[in-house]
Design a protein around this motif. Structure first.
Motif, mmCIF file in Angstrom:
data_model
loop_
_atom_site.group_PDB
_atom_site.id
_atom_site.type_symbol
_atom_site.label_atom_id
_atom_site.label_comp_id
_atom_site.label_asym_id
_atom_site.label_seq_id
_atom_site.Cartn_x
_atom_site.Cartn_y
_atom_site.Cartn_z
ATOM 1 N N UNK A 163 -4.837 -11.707 17.203
ATOM 2 C CA UNK A 163 -4.743 -12.360 18.505
ATOM 3 C C UNK A 163 -3.392 -12.219 19.197
ATOM 4 N N UNK A 164 -2.354 -11.866 18.473
ATOM 5 C CA UNK A 164 -1.032 -11.912 19.096
ATOM 6 C C UNK A 164 -0.163 -10.707 18.752
ATOM 7 N N UNK A 165 -0.778 -9.614 18.332
ATOM 8 C CA UNK A 165 0.004 -8.442 17.960
ATOM 9 C C UNK A 165 -0.646 -7.214 18.593
ATOM 10 N N UNK A 166 -0.060 -6.730 19.649
ATOM 11 C CA UNK A 166 -0.559 -5.527 20.302
ATOM 12 C C UNK A 166 0.501 -4.450 20.170
ATOM 13 N N UNK A 167 0.180 -3.461 19.337
ATOM 14 C CA UNK A 167 1.146 -2.398 19.065
ATOM 15 C C UNK A 167 0.398 -1.227 18.424
ATOM 16 N N UNK A 168 1.146 -0.256 17.961
ATOM 17 C CA UNK A 168 0.527 0.866 17.255
ATOM 18 C C UNK A 168 -0.153 0.357 15.991
ATOM 19 N N UNK A 169 -1.284 0.941 15.675
ATOM 20 C CA UNK A 169 -2.069 0.470 14.534
ATOM 21 C C UNK A 169 -1.330 0.602 13.217
ATOM 22 N N UNK A 170 -0.480 1.582 13.089
ATOM 23 C CA UNK A 170 0.247 1.722 11.828
ATOM 24 C C UNK A 170 1.093 0.480 11.568
ATOM 25 N N UNK A 171 1.655 -0.109 12.608
ATOM 26 C CA UNK A 171 2.427 -1.345 12.446
ATOM 27 C C UNK A 171 1.509 -2.510 12.065
ATOM 28 N N UNK A 172 0.342 -2.567 12.702
ATOM 29 C CA UNK A 172 -0.616 -3.627 12.388
ATOM 30 C C UNK A 172 -1.103 -3.494 10.947
ATOM 31 N N UNK A 173 -1.396 -2.284 10.529
ATOM 32 C CA UNK A 173 -1.868 -2.057 9.164
ATOM 33 C C UNK A 173 -0.791 -2.378 8.125
ATOM 34 N N UNK A 174 0.449 -2.031 8.415
ATOM 35 C CA UNK A 174 1.547 -2.362 7.491
ATOM 36 C C UNK A 174 1.690 -3.870 7.357
ATOM 37 N N UNK A 175 1.583 -4.577 8.464
ATOM 38 C CA UNK A 175 1.656 -6.037 8.427
ATOM 39 C C UNK A 175 0.503 -6.592 7.582
ATOM 40 N N UNK A 176 -0.716 -6.121 7.839
ATOM 41 C CA UNK A 176 -1.883 -6.576 7.070
ATOM 42 C C UNK A 176 -1.700 -6.322 5.580
ATOM 43 N N UNK A 177 -1.297 -5.116 5.240
ATOM 44 C CA UNK A 177 -1.111 -4.762 3.836
ATOM 45 C C UNK A 177 -0.055 -5.641 3.182
ATOM 46 N N UNK A 178 1.051 -5.850 3.856
ATOM 47 C CA UNK A 178 2.110 -6.692 3.302
ATOM 48 C C UNK A 178 1.606 -8.111 3.049
ATOM 49 N N UNK A 179 0.845 -8.662 3.972
ATOM 50 C CA UNK A 179 0.337 -10.022 3.815
ATOM 51 C C UNK A 179 -0.669 -10.121 2.669
ATOM 52 N N UNK A 180 -1.535 -9.130 2.538
ATOM 53 C CA UNK A 180 -2.516 -9.148 1.442
ATOM 54 C C UNK A 180 -1.794 -8.990 0.107
ATOM 55 N N UNK A 181 -0.823 -8.093 0.016
ATOM 56 C CA UNK A 181 -0.069 -7.912 -1.232
ATOM 57 C C UNK A 181 0.641 -9.196 -1.610
ATOM 58 N N UNK A 182 1.251 -9.869 -0.662
ATOM 59 C CA UNK A 182 1.936 -11.126 -0.951
ATOM 60 C C UNK A 182 0.964 -12.207 -1.405
ATOM 61 N N UNK A 183 -0.251 -12.172 -0.888
ATOM 62 C CA UNK A 183 -1.240 -13.193 -1.238
ATOM 63 C C UNK A 183 -1.844 -12.976 -2.620
ATOM 64 N N UNK A 184 -1.829 -11.730 -3.085
ATOM 65 C CA UNK A 184 -2.441 -11.411 -4.378
ATOM 66 C C UNK A 184 -1.457 -11.674 -5.442
#
Length: 163
Positions: A142-163
């Protein structure tokens, strides 16, 4: 860019979806999956007189941010300009659709009521991750509009931290 964006909207060259309230992250995700971006314009005296405060769940320490009605609308205009950028517009829509459909990959997207899709269930039920991760992922949808590689890196980092 603000003047250009508003004029472009007036001549149908910006896919704004006008709202008079702050939509929730899933509403924003659904709009973006249709190639549109919200612009919130407050119209009631009560809304025009106050600052609008939101929890920043994706940051540690229960941080909050506050914007007056004008700043809030300008924030939405900035998002639009990042959303419609020619280098990343379609890739953003594609990634956001993947997130929306993550728990229902076989649905026919042409005639589905998008309000029935619940991507949170994938992260909480399928991956057995907690609600805090979902709050952090709402930032992307909802609040991140940018290149998808940045969005994917953010997603991956959050999932790794949660696991």
């Amino acid at each position: 860019y603000i003047n250009q964006s508003i004029v472009s909207w007036a001549i149908s060259k910006r896919p704004y979806h006008l709202m008079t309230y702050i939509p929730n992250p899933m509403e924003v995700l659904r709009m973006q999956c249709h190639g549109k971006r919200v612009i919130t314009v407050f119209t009631t005296l009560g809304d025009l007189k106050k600052n609008h405060v939101a929890n920043l769940y994706y940051m540690k320490g229960n941080q909050m941010h506050s914007k007056d009605p004008f700043e809030f609308t300008l924030h939405d205009v900035k998002h639009m300009e990042n959303f419609i950028h020619f280098d990343s517009y379609y890739e953003q829509i594609g990634l956001l659709r993947c997130l929306l459909y993550i728990n229902n990959p076989t649905l026919d997207i042409s005639n589905i009521d998008l309000s029935l899709l619940k991507p949170k269930l994938f992260f909480t039920n399928e991956l057995k991750l907690d609600d805090q991760l979902w709050y952090e992922l709402e930032y992307v949808i909802s609040d991140m509009n940018c290149y998808c590689i940045h969005m994917l890196k953010y997603l991956l980092a959050k999932v790794i931290l949660a696991i």
